[in-house]
Motif scaffolding. Structure first.
Motif, PDB file in Angstrom:
ATOM      1  N   TYR A  86      38.828  41.829  27.509  1.00 36.08           N
ATOM      2  CA  TYR A  86      39.344  42.310  28.780  1.00 36.08           C
ATOM      3  C   TYR A  86      40.860  42.287  28.724  1.00 36.08           C
ATOM      4  CZ  TYR A  86      34.586  41.562  30.333  1.00 36.08           C
ATOM      5  OH  TYR A  86      33.242  41.615  30.454  1.00 36.08           O
ATOM      6  N   PRO A  87      41.514  43.254  29.356  1.00 34.75           N
ATOM      7  CA  PRO A  87      42.963  43.351  29.238  1.00 34.75           C
ATOM      8  C   PRO A  87      43.663  42.300  30.092  1.00 34.75           C
ATOM      9  CG  PRO A  87      42.145  45.020  30.718  1.00 34.75           C
ATOM     10  CD  PRO A  87      40.941  44.298  30.195  1.00 34.75           C
ATOM     11  N   SER A  88      44.938  42.126  29.822  1.00 32.98           N
ATOM     12  CA  SER A  88      45.733  41.227  30.658  1.00 32.98           C
ATOM     13  C   SER A  88      45.935  41.891  32.014  1.00 32.98           C
ATOM     14  CB  SER A  88      47.080  40.976  29.991  1.00 32.98           C
ATOM     15  OG  SER A  88      47.795  42.185  29.948  1.00 32.98           O
ATOM     16  N   VAL A  89      46.379  41.096  32.980  1.00 33.72           N
ATOM     17  CA  VAL A  89      46.594  41.642  34.324  1.00 33.72           C
ATOM     18  C   VAL A  89      47.530  42.840  34.260  1.00 33.72           C
ATOM     19  CG1 VAL A  89      47.561  41.181  36.575  1.00 33.72           C
ATOM     20  CG2 VAL A  89      46.233  39.450  35.440  1.00 33.72           C
ATOM     21  N   GLU A  90      48.603  42.660  33.492  1.00 38.31           N
ATOM     22  CA  GLU A  90      49.618  43.699  33.423  1.00 38.31           C
ATOM     23  C   GLU A  90      49.029  45.000  32.874  1.00 38.31           C
ATOM     24  OE1 GLU A  90      52.283  44.002  34.705  1.00 38.31           O
ATOM     25  OE2 GLU A  90      52.980  45.802  33.681  1.00 38.31           O
ATOM     26  N   ARG A  91      48.265  44.879  31.800  1.00 41.16           N
ATOM     27  CA  ARG A  91      47.716  46.075  31.184  1.00 41.16           C
ATOM     28  C   ARG A  91      46.676  46.708  32.102  1.00 41.16           C
ATOM     29  NH1 ARG A  91      44.189  45.995  26.342  1.00 41.16           N
ATOM     30  NH2 ARG A  91      43.656  48.182  26.251  1.00 41.16           N
ATOM     31  N   GLU A  92      45.890  45.865  32.734  1.00 43.88           N
ATOM     32  CA  GLU A  92      44.862  46.409  33.610  1.00 43.88           C
ATOM     33  C   GLU A  92      45.509  47.160  34.781  1.00 43.88           C
ATOM     34  OE1 GLU A  92      41.616  43.811  34.666  1.00 43.88           O
ATOM     35  OE2 GLU A  92      40.475  45.665  34.516  1.00 43.88           O
ATOM     36  N   ARG A  93      46.595  46.586  35.267  1.00 44.43           N
ATOM     37  CA  ARG A  93      47.300  47.248  36.360  1.00 44.43           C
ATOM     38  C   ARG A  93      47.764  48.632  35.922  1.00 44.43           C
ATOM     39  NH1 ARG A  93      52.461  47.877  38.401  1.00 44.43           N
ATOM     40  NH2 ARG A  93      53.303  47.198  36.420  1.00 44.43           N
ATOM     41  N   GLN A  94      48.314  48.702  34.724  1.00 43.73           N
ATOM     42  CA  GLN A  94      48.776  50.001  34.227  1.00 43.73           C
ATOM     43  C   GLN A  94      47.621  50.970  34.055  1.00 43.73           C
ATOM     44  OE1 GLN A  94      50.910  49.029  30.729  1.00 43.73           O
ATOM     45  NE2 GLN A  94      52.691  48.275  31.842  1.00 43.73           N
ATOM     46  N   ILE A  95      46.503  50.433  33.565  1.00 46.38           N
ATOM     47  CA  ILE A  95      45.340  51.301  33.384  1.00 46.38           C
ATOM     48  C   ILE A  95      44.902  51.860  34.727  1.00 46.38           C
ATOM     49  CG2 ILE A  95      42.919  51.362  32.700  1.00 46.38           C
ATOM     50  CD1 ILE A  95      43.585  49.277  30.579  1.00 46.38           C
TER      51      ILE A  95
ATOM     52  N   GLU B 249      51.118  48.467  44.746  1.00 44.94           N
ATOM     53  CA  GLU B 249      50.686  47.194  45.302  1.00 44.94           C
ATOM     54  C   GLU B 249      49.179  47.026  45.166  1.00 44.94           C
ATOM     55  OE1 GLU B 249      52.739  49.170  47.118  1.00 44.94           O
ATOM     56  OE2 GLU B 249      54.557  48.022  46.717  1.00 44.94           O
ATOM     57  N   LEU B 250      48.474  48.094  45.518  1.00 42.90           N
ATOM     58  CA  LEU B 250      47.019  47.995  45.469  1.00 42.90           C
ATOM     59  C   LEU B 250      46.551  47.782  44.029  1.00 42.90           C
ATOM     60  CD1 LEU B 250      44.455  48.029  47.035  1.00 42.90           C
ATOM     61  CD2 LEU B 250      44.362  50.501  46.834  1.00 42.90           C
ATOM     62  N   ALA B 251      47.174  48.501  43.104  1.00 43.08           N
ATOM     63  CA  ALA B 251      46.783  48.357  41.699  1.00 43.08           C
ATOM     64  C   ALA B 251      46.986  46.923  41.244  1.00 43.08           C
ATOM     65  CB  ALA B 251      47.599  49.309  40.836  1.00 43.08           C
ATOM     66  N   GLU B 252      48.123  46.365  41.638  1.00 40.36           N
ATOM     67  CA  GLU B 252      48.418  44.987  41.279  1.00 40.36           C
ATOM     68  C   GLU B 252      47.345  44.049  41.831  1.00 40.36           C
ATOM     69  OE1 GLU B 252      51.510  43.724  39.944  1.00 40.36           O
ATOM     70  OE2 GLU B 252      50.837  41.652  40.099  1.00 40.36           O
ATOM     71  N   GLN B 253      47.031  44.283  43.090  1.00 40.69           N
ATOM     72  CA  GLN B 253      46.064  43.420  43.752  1.00 40.69           C
ATOM     73  C   GLN B 253      44.681  43.542  43.100  1.00 40.69           C
ATOM     74  OE1 GLN B 253      45.826  44.358  47.852  1.00 40.69           O
ATOM     75  NE2 GLN B 253      45.656  42.227  48.467  1.00 40.69           N
ATOM     76  N   VAL B 254      44.307  44.773  42.803  1.00 42.48           N
ATOM     77  CA  VAL B 254      43.014  45.006  42.159  1.00 42.48           C
ATOM     78  C   VAL B 254      42.945  44.256  40.844  1.00 42.48           C
ATOM     79  CG1 VAL B 254      41.704  46.759  40.912  1.00 42.48           C
ATOM     80  CG2 VAL B 254      42.471  47.210  43.231  1.00 42.48           C
ATOM     81  N   ALA B 255      44.003  44.392  40.053  1.00 44.07           N
ATOM     82  CA  ALA B 255      44.008  43.745  38.740  1.00 44.07           C
ATOM     83  C   ALA B 255      43.889  42.236  38.883  1.00 44.07           C
ATOM     84  CB  ALA B 255      45.289  44.104  37.993  1.00 44.07           C
ATOM     85  N   ARG B 256      44.569  41.695  39.886  1.00 39.61           N
ATOM     86  CA  ARG B 256      44.527  40.244  40.051  1.00 39.61           C
ATOM     87  C   ARG B 256      43.167  39.751  40.507  1.00 39.61           C
ATOM     88  NH1 ARG B 256      49.753  37.638  41.777  1.00 39.61           N
ATOM     89  NH2 ARG B 256      51.239  38.788  40.530  1.00 39.61           N
ATOM     90  N   ILE B 257      42.587  40.472  41.438  1.00 46.83           N
ATOM     91  CA  ILE B 257      41.269  40.037  41.917  1.00 46.83           C
ATOM     92  C   ILE B 257      40.270  40.087  40.767  1.00 46.83           C
ATOM     93  CG2 ILE B 257      39.358  40.641  43.427  1.00 46.83           C
ATOM     94  CD1 ILE B 257      41.382  41.478  45.501  1.00 46.83           C
ATOM     95  N   VAL B 258      40.373  41.143  39.981  1.00 55.23           N
ATOM     96  CA  VAL B 258      39.440  41.252  38.862  1.00 55.23           C
ATOM     97  C   VAL B 258      39.657  40.113  37.873  1.00 55.23           C
ATOM     98  CG1 VAL B 258      38.822  42.651  36.870  1.00 55.23           C
ATOM     99  CG2 VAL B 258      39.065  43.710  39.087  1.00 55.23           C
ATOM    100  N   ARG B 259      40.914  39.760  37.656  1.00 51.65           N
ATOM    101  CA  ARG B 259      41.157  38.639  36.757  1.00 51.65           C
ATOM    102  C   ARG B 259      40.504  37.365  37.285  1.00 51.65           C
ATOM    103  NH1 ARG B 259      46.641  36.100  35.615  1.00 51.65           N
ATOM    104  NH2 ARG B 259      46.768  36.102  37.870  1.00 51.65           N
ATOM    105  N   SER B 260      40.662  37.144  38.588  1.00 56.93           N
ATOM    106  CA  SER B 260      40.055  35.943  39.171  1.00 56.93           C
ATOM    107  C   SER B 260      38.547  35.967  39.001  1.00 56.93           C
ATOM    108  CB  SER B 260      40.395  35.857  40.657  1.00 56.93           C
ATOM    109  OG  SER B 260      41.776  35.671  40.809  1.00 56.93           O
ATOM    110  N   LEU B 261      37.965  37.143  39.181  1.00 50.44           N
ATOM    111  CA  LEU B 261      36.511  37.239  39.030  1.00 50.44           C
ATOM    112  C   LEU B 261      36.090  36.941  37.600  1.00 50.44           C
ATOM    113  CD1 LEU B 261      35.613  40.413  41.117  1.00 50.44           C
ATOM    114  CD2 LEU B 261      35.156  38.037  41.668  1.00 50.44           C
ATOM    115  N   ARG B 262      36.906  37.390  36.663  1.00 54.34           N
ATOM    116  CA  ARG B 262      36.516  37.171  35.268  1.00 54.34           C
ATOM    117  C   ARG B 262      36.596  35.710  34.879  1.00 54.34           C
ATOM    118  NH1 ARG B 262      39.594  42.208  33.236  1.00 54.34           N
ATOM    119  NH2 ARG B 262      38.094  43.806  33.758  1.00 54.34           N
ATOM    120  N   SER B 263      37.373  34.955  35.615  1.00 56.29           N
ATOM    121  CA  SER B 263      37.456  33.534  35.263  1.00 56.29           C
ATOM    122  C   SER B 263      36.258  32.761  35.802  1.00 56.29           C
ATOM    123  CB  SER B 263      38.754  32.945  35.803  1.00 56.29           C
ATOM    124  OG  SER B 263      38.676  32.886  37.214  1.00 56.29           O
TER     125      SER B 263
END
Lengths: 322, 507
Positions: free
Chosen positions: A228-237, A248-262
């Motif tokens: 799975y990509p890093s938050v930064e890369r996922e945000r860019q994707i 902002e939304l992209a950032e938030q999406v990436a972060r929530i997904v990161r939290s879910l993956r943990s």
């Protein structure tokens, strides 16, 4: 059976020579990365480096990783980038030579024999009647050969990218079929002889790691683990793939997904699921995810009832368990 | 370079990675195509050619960091006093790694001369702003200040890491960061933060998109995850820094040897550290998946089924009606019934957990799986597995719910077995395979080995899995020999690899 002396085969140029040397496709690692980005695939350095090496070393790439991390997409993007044709071999249990390499078109062969001997044959009375050897040579010629993906990739004269998808699904014996193709870029057909590649295709094998692949196969490949990509890369994707999404939304999406993956879930959200989710949020006109929105749309990210419950509970609690 | 590569390959082999000669040659070839200054590219090239399994990546990573950490033209530091923050700014390994972005702010005084308060303040700022370069600088300072490294000691650095982290009080910093974020929400962005600076709009963590007045729990959660990720980064930086210094002190080979860790599948159950247990838990997931796929496949490919007439006829059409290739039905071999009886007392708890996990994860390979756990009392826990969503959750609940203590909570195999025999003995039938898990250290209680004998008469098989090395069996209060005479097999099962092999054999 006639030996490897099919005239049609040896006559064509490039067949029976040594490993042909293709022109390098990419000048540098950066070129690979930027090129992939230009066709919409954001690669990190490691990934771009491996693709670059695959081209230089003439080696296949074995891509492994969880589902939905862009393994298949990588092959498609490389094909798009190099302007090559993508030949895809989807593996499944029970895949055999006839489906992967080549098959004789026996129906046509039968017809051919019947035409020769049948009552309607023009040769029946008086004319020349071909002997068995002649027929045999005829029916085991290229005209009656049905090429399957592997042979097709080898025989192609234009640049191709060969994608062997989910290679871990085939039996361990079938894997051996791939070995000759992958290391020497050639296919041996008993009736015709050895078919060698006129150009070296870029080969990608993907695996979901449901079983250990054989050493022989692994040894021939470059290994690439996609995680799975890093938050930064996922945000860019997300930014790249979802039109109309705000930073902002992209950032938030990436972060929530990161939290879910943990979290300890049966199946973690993949990149494609992240994208689906982000698209949905955009469609719903949501500018910022709050708990309620997150809870209501979790089913796009998670596919198990128990996972959704766990995640909803977790996201509502402020601190992660240690 | 070639020498270095050969040494590196040797190190990987000693760490247990199967690296063939071809692969080593490929690695050498791959490196030729890359610029040597590009450390990251070299790393991935070596990884792609030498490491062919993601579970081996960790071992590779460690070895790589050791072997290729100091090979920079600028790196010519002998003693560790020279390793102060200022001068090691550009020791970026291999040249291109660090790109030296604004590390000068770390202060050139050297780790020993910076006060703890200054370090704490820098750490706080670096974490809040997610400033990579600053994190690296803090790591360097903190190691110099707190680790108290002594030259020449043959250690792997774990202790130094612990000392450094303890002094940094990361939990406190985390709480403070989150507290501040909360305050920021409450009082608006103009508020002045604790250390007297004006809180400039924090770069990363605060979610700009939301216009809510206070931090919702979702935001707080995301924030804390973000900070945790940064702290994790810091930890890695510190680890790398300690490693750099150790390599300088003791040389590559020596350090690689003390850092060498067994692969997750080779870690001994009984002596696994907490971190190793986490890794093993992670490793067991793909392992069960693989095992299951393999077993299912094996079952399907047994060629013992009856002739499938229809399929044979259908297939014969390709041969002009001659049934040249007979087709067979897939056989349905009977599935065994499994009773797992596991000792879950402290010493062997980890082993029991992993075995239960594995057996239950492949439960569909058996017609029935029943689990019993004991210390000196015994309890059936099958229902817990049925009620729980995941195996992990079930294992967790067993520890809380199972009633396994009879008198004092020290293993008593004799008593546990006799209770089992009384309560469930009748349910053992000719299709049942029994797995007994434990080290058979019964604290000098009676063994009641006759029960195993009785069970053996009724059951199909009785196996004993012992997580202790074979050489320890029978020493001290271990009475495994007494049970062994009645078992079909006693297996040493010290790591995941052995466990996997046994389970496959069982099915």
């Amino acid at each position: 059976m006639p030996g490897g002396n099919g005239s049609a085969v040896t006559a064509s140029p490039g067949w029976g020579g040594d490993l042909p040397v293709s022109e390098p496709r990419f000048p540098s690692v950066e070129a690979v990365r930027d090129g992939l980005a230009s066709v919409g695939y954001l690669a990190d350095d490691g990934l771009a480096g491996v693709v670059y090496l695959a081209d230089r070393l003439y080696k296949p790439v074995l891509v492994e990783g969880p589902a939905g991390t862009g393994k298949t997409e990588l092959a498609k993007s490389v094909a798009l980038l190099t302007g090559a044709r993508l030949i895809r071999l989807q593996c499944y249990e029970g895949l055999d030579e006839a489906k992967a390499l080549y098959e004789w078109n026996y129906k046509k062969q039968l017809l051919r024999i019947q035409v020769e001997n049948g009552p309607g044959s023009p040769n029946l009375d008086g004319g020349h009647r071909p002997g068995w050897e002649e027929i045999e040579e005829d029916i085991f010629s290229e005209e009656f050969l049905l090429t399957r993906p592997l042979l097709e990739a080898i025989r192609a004269t234009e640049p191709v990218v060969l994608l062997v998808d989910e290679v871990d699904r085939v039996e361990i014996e079938t894997e051996a079929l791939l070995l000759e193709v992958l290391s020497d870029y050639q296919v041996s057909i008993p009736e015709l002889g050895t078919v060698r590649a006129t150009q070296i295709p870029l080969v990608f094998l993907t695996s979901n790691n449901t079983r250990e692949l054989s050493e022989a196969l692994k040894r021939r490949c470059l290994f690439l683990h996609l995680d799975y990509p890093s938050v930064e890369r996922e945000r860019q994707i997300v930014l790249k793939k979802v039109p109309g999404i705000s930073e902002e939304l992209a950032e938030q999406v990436a972060r929530i997904v990161r939290s879910l993956r943990s979290l300890d879930l049966k199946k973690h959200p993949s990149i494609s699921e992240t994208l689906d989710w982000a698209r949905t949020l955009v469609l719903l006109g949501i500018e910022s995810v709050d708990e309620k929105t997150a809870r209501d749309t979790l089913h796009l990210l998670l596919k198990y009832r128990s996972d959704i419950e766990t995640a909803a509970k977790e996201l509502a609690s402020a601190t992660a368990p240690t | 370079m070639l020498d270095l590569l050969t040494g590196f390959v040797g190190e990987l082999r000693s760490a247990g990675l199967p690296v063939s000669v071809t692969e080593a040659a490929d690695a050498a070839e791959a490196i030729r195509h890359l610029r040597l200054e590009d450390r990251q590219a070299i790393k991935y090239a070596l990884g792609a050619t030498l490491v062919k399994s993601s579970s081996h990546w960790r071992a590779f990573d460690t070895a790589f960091e050791v072997y290729f950490s100091l090979r920079g033209p600028q790196y010519d530091i002998a003693g560790d006093d020279a390793l102060s923050a200022g001068s090691s700014d550009d020791d970026a390994p291999g040249g291109g790694h660090g790109e030296g972005s604004g590390r000068g702010e770390a202060g050139a005084g050297g780790g020993e001369h910076v006060s703890p308060e200054e370090i704490a303040a820098m750490l706080y700022k670096a974490l809040r702003n997610g400033d990579q370069a600053m994190l690296a600088a803090v790591a360097r300072l903190a190691v110099g200040r707190y680790a108290g490294m002594e030259p020449g000691r043959p250690v792997g650095g774990t202790y130094y890491l612990y000392r450094t982290l303890r002094n940094l009080d990361l939990d406190g910093v985390l709480a403070r960061l989150i507290g501040e974020a909360r305050a920021l929400r409450d009082g608006g962005p103009a508020q002045v933060s604790a250390d007297g600076e004006a809180a400039e709009p924090a770069a990363g963590p605060v979610l700009k998109g939301s216009r809510l007045d206070e931090l919702t729990s979702l935001e707080e959660r995301l924030l804390s995850d973000e900070y945790k990720a940064r702290i994790e980064e810091l930890r890695k930086e510190i680890e790398a820094e300690i490693r750099r210094r150790l390599v300088a002190d003791r040389g590559v080979e020596a350090l690689a040897r003390s850092l060498r860790k067994p692969l997750p599948e080779d870690v001994d159950f009984m002596h696994a550290t907490r971190e190793e247990l986490v890794q093993m838990r992670r490793a067991i997931q793909p392992l069960t998946r693989k095992l299951q796929a393999r077993l299912a496949r094996k079952r399907r490919h047994l060629r013992r089924g009856s002739l499938d007439f229809r399929a044979t006829m259908r297939h014969s059409l390709s041969y002009g009606g001659v049934p040249a290739e007979p087709r067979f039905r897939h056989p349905k071999p009977s599935k065994p019934e499994i009773f797992v009886i596991a000792d879950i007392s402290g010493s062997v708890a980890a082993f029991a957990r992993f075995t239960l996990h594995l057996v239950h994860a492949i439960a569909e390979q058996f017609s029935q799986v029943r689990s019993f756990v004991f210390i000196d009392g015994i309890d059936e826990v099958t229902a817990i597995f049925d009620r729980s969503e995941t195996v992990t959750e079930a294992i967790h609940r067993i520890n809380q719910e199972a009633d396994v203590v009879w008198i004092d909570g020290h293993s008593d195999y004799g008593h546990a077995l006799s209770v089992f025999w009384q309560r469930w003995g009748r349910q053992v039938g000719p299709k049942t395979s029994i797995l007994l898990l434990g080290d058979a250290r019964s604290n000098y209680h009676t063994s009641e080995a006759w029960i195993v004998k009785e069970i053996r008469h009724r059951a199909r098989h009785v196996y004993w899995l012992n997580p202790e090395p074979r050489s320890y069996w029978g020493s001290g209060d271990s009475i495994v020999e007494q049970y062994a005479q009645f078992c079909d097999g006693v297996y040493e099962c010290r790591n995941l690899r052995q466990l996997e092999a046994f389970v496959e054999h069982l099915v």
